[in-house]
Structure formats: C-alpha cells, structure tokens
Design a protein around this motif. Structure first.
Motif, PDB file in Angstrom:
ATOM      1  N   CYS A  45       0.849  -1.186   0.000  1.00 43.57           N
ATOM      2  CA  CYS A  45       0.000   0.000   0.000  1.00 43.57           C
ATOM      3  C   CYS A  45       0.883   1.234   0.000  1.00 43.57           C
ATOM      4  CB  CYS A  45      -0.929   0.005   1.214  1.00 43.57           C
ATOM      5  SG  CYS A  45      -2.169   1.341   1.172  1.00 43.57           S
ATOM      6  N   THR A  91      -9.219  -6.219  -4.335  1.00 45.18           N
ATOM      7  CA  THR A  91      -8.783  -5.436  -3.183  1.00 45.18           C
ATOM      8  C   THR A  91      -7.267  -5.514  -3.069  1.00 45.18           C
ATOM      9  OG1 THR A  91      -8.869  -7.225  -1.541  1.00 45.18           O
ATOM     10  CG2 THR A  91     -10.936  -6.116  -2.036  1.00 45.18           C
ATOM     11  N   GLU A  94      -3.194  -2.118  -1.882  1.00 42.65           N
ATOM     12  CA  GLU A  94      -3.732  -1.145  -2.829  1.00 42.65           C
ATOM     13  C   GLU A  94      -3.691  -1.740  -4.230  1.00 42.65           C
ATOM     14  OE1 GLU A  94      -5.355   1.189  -5.077  1.00 42.65           O
ATOM     15  OE2 GLU A  94      -5.558   1.485  -2.922  1.00 42.65           O
ATOM     16  N   PRO A  95      -4.835  -2.194  -4.755  1.00 48.07           N
ATOM     17  CA  PRO A  95      -4.836  -2.906  -6.038  1.00 48.07           C
ATOM     18  C   PRO A  95      -4.381  -2.066  -7.216  1.00 48.07           C
ATOM     19  CG  PRO A  95      -7.080  -2.413  -5.314  1.00 48.07           C
ATOM     20  CD  PRO A  95      -6.172  -2.128  -4.159  1.00 48.07           C
ATOM     21  N   LEU A  96      -4.449  -0.726  -7.122  1.00 47.04           N
ATOM     22  CA  LEU A  96      -3.977   0.107  -8.222  1.00 47.04           C
ATOM     23  C   LEU A  96      -2.451   0.069  -8.359  1.00 47.04           C
ATOM     24  CD1 LEU A  96      -6.335   3.204  -7.946  1.00 47.04           C
ATOM     25  CD2 LEU A  96      -6.420   1.368  -9.637  1.00 47.04           C
ATOM     26  N   LEU A 119     -14.121  -2.674  -7.093  1.00 47.61           N
ATOM     27  CA  LEU A 119     -12.739  -2.427  -6.675  1.00 47.61           C
ATOM     28  C   LEU A 119     -12.750  -1.635  -5.384  1.00 47.61           C
ATOM     29  CD1 LEU A 119      -9.638  -2.426  -7.674  1.00 47.61           C
ATOM     30  CD2 LEU A 119     -10.131  -0.099  -8.457  1.00 47.61           C
ATOM     31  N   THR A 120     -11.935  -2.061  -4.418  1.00 50.51           N
ATOM     32  CA  THR A 120     -11.715  -1.273  -3.212  1.00 50.51           C
ATOM     33  C   THR A 120     -10.319  -0.675  -3.293  1.00 50.51           C
ATOM     34  OG1 THR A 120     -13.189  -2.603  -1.827  1.00 50.51           O
ATOM     35  CG2 THR A 120     -11.497  -1.328  -0.710  1.00 50.51           C
ATOM     36  N   THR A 121     -10.212   0.641  -3.170  1.00 53.39           N
ATOM     37  CA  THR A 121      -8.959   1.345  -3.402  1.00 53.39           C
ATOM     38  C   THR A 121      -8.843   2.547  -2.477  1.00 53.39           C
ATOM     39  OG1 THR A 121      -7.749   2.673  -5.050  1.00 53.39           O
ATOM     40  CG2 THR A 121     -10.142   2.590  -5.272  1.00 53.39           C
ATOM     41  N   ASN A 122      -7.606   3.016  -2.281  1.00 56.69           N
ATOM     42  CA  ASN A 122      -7.437   4.276  -1.552  1.00 56.69           C
ATOM     43  C   ASN A 122      -7.578   5.481  -2.479  1.00 56.69           C
ATOM     44  OD1 ASN A 122      -4.884   4.693  -2.842  1.00 56.69           O
ATOM     45  ND2 ASN A 122      -3.802   3.658  -1.180  1.00 56.69           N
ATOM     46  N   LEU A 126      -6.373   6.709  -8.872  1.00 64.72           N
ATOM     47  CA  LEU A 126      -7.615   6.463  -9.602  1.00 64.72           C
ATOM     48  C   LEU A 126      -7.851   7.471 -10.724  1.00 64.72           C
ATOM     49  CD1 LEU A 126      -9.980   4.508  -9.649  1.00 64.72           C
ATOM     50  CD2 LEU A 126     -11.124   5.927  -7.929  1.00 64.72           C
ATOM     51  N   VAL A 141     -16.753   1.324  -7.636  1.00 63.89           N
ATOM     52  CA  VAL A 141     -15.599   1.416  -6.744  1.00 63.89           C
ATOM     53  C   VAL A 141     -16.033   1.741  -5.315  1.00 63.89           C
ATOM     54  CG1 VAL A 141     -13.922   2.083  -8.503  1.00 63.89           C
ATOM     55  CG2 VAL A 141     -15.242   3.850  -7.335  1.00 63.89           C
ATOM     56  N   VAL A 143     -13.997   3.614  -2.215  1.00 61.46           N
ATOM     57  CA  VAL A 143     -12.783   4.389  -1.972  1.00 61.46           C
ATOM     58  C   VAL A 143     -12.658   4.669  -0.483  1.00 61.46           C
ATOM     59  CG1 VAL A 143     -11.554   6.545  -2.451  1.00 61.46           C
ATOM     60  CG2 VAL A 143     -12.877   5.441  -4.263  1.00 61.46           C
TER      61      VAL A 143
END
Length: 352
Positions: A45, A91, A94-96, A119-122, A126, A141, A143
C-alpha cells in the motif's frame, strides 16, 4: 438469536464435520452460501494509516509469490463457472499498484456468466486509471477516505495525498463507476468530530458514505476495543446534526446497515463488524494475493490454492478444495470470545 448472528465461534475439528451435500455451490454448515469473492491482488500500500500498519510499512510479499494475472483469472473463472460466485471485488493492499489490473478486470468481465466487478482502493492513482478500468469492465468502486481535511488526512495516513484521492473520486464519477462508496474509519480524538462533514461532502458529490468500525486486523496488534468508535457512537454523532431514519430496503447479505439522511434520497451506512456482527448473513469467500483461500476475514487457517494451480491441478480438484474450505467455515468471527486470537495476517495482507 443464534451463535452465528452473534459472531460467536463454533469451529468443530475436521473429523467432526458432517458430510457435505452434493451441491456445487459454496455452502457451509450454517446454510450460508458464498457468492461474493474478494480477491486481494497485492499486499503493498502507498499509505501508512495508523490503524493498519506502522510508518515504515511491512515486509511485502516477493513478486514470485503473488498470483500472476492468468492465475488470478483462472481462480476467478473456477469460482464463477463451477462454484456459483456472482460478485467479484478486487482489493489489496492497494490494487492500483498492480500495473496489470486492467488486464485482470477485462478477463473477468469476459467470463460467462459475467460477474459484477468492483474495486476497493485508496483512490490515489484512480484519476489516471478510472476511465481505463471502466472500459475494461469495472462496474463500481469503494474508496477509502477518513477525512476531507488535509491536516487530518495527513495525520491518519502519514501521506499528503488528499487532493489525489478527491481527484480520483471525481474521475470515477466521470467514468460512470457508480455507485461510488466512500469507506471511513473514525478514530477517537482524531476524526470522529468530522463525521457529519464527511457525510455532507459525500452526499453533495453523489457518493455513498459508510463508516466502518475499527477491527482487530492491524499489523501492530494494538487494537483496543475500549478505544474504538462504535456504531452507536457514529449514529449519535451524526444525529446531532442530521435526521436519520432506517432504510426500508432489504439488507440481505450487505455488511452495511443503512439510514436515510434528512429523509433521503441520500443515505449513510454503518458497518458494525464488532458490535453488531452480521456473520449469520455472510456470503463472502476470500483469496489473498499469494493464493491462499480464507473462509472468513478472521480465519486462522488457509487453503493453498496457488500450490494446487502451480502443481497442475485441474479445475474440479481446485473447486473441490474450495468447497471443502467453505464447508468448514466457522459460525462467526468470535471477536467477543475469551479465546479470540487476532489473525497473523493484517488487513493489508488479507484484502478487504
């Protein structure tokens, strides 16, 4: 009310398990059926939230231990075609941080039957990827955002990246990734007094705010129930400034209890995993970034699907292992039990 509803543990030894029925679905002994697959793609992350990990970060998984894109897609395909999974959420960590995320999403969207994909992301990256992810087939999403005040955001995350998250949210909306849910954890003396402000921000922008009780999944194992902002406290804080009425739609297996704000249509959700456990309606099955299958967020045991994949196991062998793991799923997470032991893996290594 049953032990399942209360989140109480009831984990029989494997030899005590009754015979599993012949259904291909992911059933367990408490008549729950898992149709929602959470897939962690990476444990890394780029934030360092106090309630999740130390400032210096953690010992990340070596790249060779992570599932490859083809391995991820194969396991998702087995879940969808053989096991009845209808929803897939990617998830982390941080999947991004996975440069191949669009490739994985596109391959998942091409499956028949097509699952819902979220998608779960910070949200930090994005802005540059929302349009591409939407084009690949991402539906919506979640966030993570604990504050809309730069100084509070910096204090919690140890990073000065609020502007990037806000830009990411706007880009997700522009790309049509609806509904956009904003997940927040309230911390006493840090951001609990900002709860109403965060709700107002979300509703003004068309986002759905959700407050999550802090769970014992931090890498430091420093979780303190007495210091947690409970669901009751969240509702008390919000009710000081807005009128809350319970939403009338069926909750089903959704983790969030929802309230309409000032009569609606905007609403706020509260996920009370600790004080109001919803284990009795759980429909989730979880896959970690290194291919370990978990029947529960708080599982103490894992099934190594990566080893099966890399050893050349066929789809039915993998599906059978998956079914057996879910059949042995405990009644609940057991946080209130005297013998509760926090999982060795923190949230970032399990996936939300």
């Amino acid at each position: 009310m049953t032990a399942v509803d209360l989140g109480m543990p009831r984990v029989p030894r494997s030899r005590d398990l009754p015979p599993r029925p012949g259904t291909p679905a992911l059933v367990d002994r408490y008549r729950r059926v898992a149709t929602d697959l959470r897939v962690s793609l990476i444990d890394k992350c780029n934030l360092r939230c106090h309630y999740c990990m130390p400032a210096e970060g953690l010992d990340w998984l070596p790249s060779r231990e992570l599932l490859t894109p083809s391995e991820v897609v194969r396991l998702v395909r087995i879940a969808v075609r053989h096991l009845g999974v209808t929803e897939v959420r990617f998830t982390g960590g941080e999947p991004l941080l996975r440069p191949d995320l669009e490739e994985i999403v596109a391959a998942t969207a091409a499956l028949t039957p097509r699952p819902g994909i979220s998608l779960t992301t910070n949200g930090i990256s994005l802005r540059s990827r929302a349009a591409g992810l939407a084009a690949a087939g991402l539906d919506r999403v979640n966030v993570s955002l604990d504050s809309v005040r730069p100084e509070t955001f910096r204090r919690i995350t140890r990073r000065d990246r609020l502007a990037d998250v806000l830009d990411g949210l706007a880009s997700a909306a522009e790309a049509g990734l609806h509904p956009i849910k904003v997940n927040a954890v309230l911390l006493p003396g840090v951001n609990e007094h900002e709860a109403v402000e965060l709700v107002r921000f979300c509703l003004d922008h068309g986002y759905e705010p959700r407050f999550i009780e802090q769970m014992p999944l931090d890498a430091q194992h420093g979780w303190d129930r007495d210091a947690m902002v409970t669901a009751d406290r969240v509702l008390e804080l919000l009710s000081e400034s807005v009128r809350l009425t319970p939403a009338t739609d069926e909750r089903g297996s959704a983790p969030a209890e929802r309230w309409l704000v000032d009569g609606g249509p905007g609403s706020v959700g509260v996920i009370a995993s600790v004080t109001r456990p919803f284990c009795g309606a759980c429909d989730r099955t979880r896959l970690t970034a290194d291919g370990q299958l978990r029947s529960c967020l708080f599982s103490q045991e894992e099934t190594d699907l990566r080893a099966l994949v890399r050893a050349g196991a066929d789809d039915e062998r993998i599906a059978a292992a998956w079914r057996d793991t879910m059949w042995a799923k405990p009644a609940g997470h057991g946080i209130d039990d005297e013998g509760f032991v926090q999982p060795d893996r923190p949230m970032s290594a399990i996936g939300g």
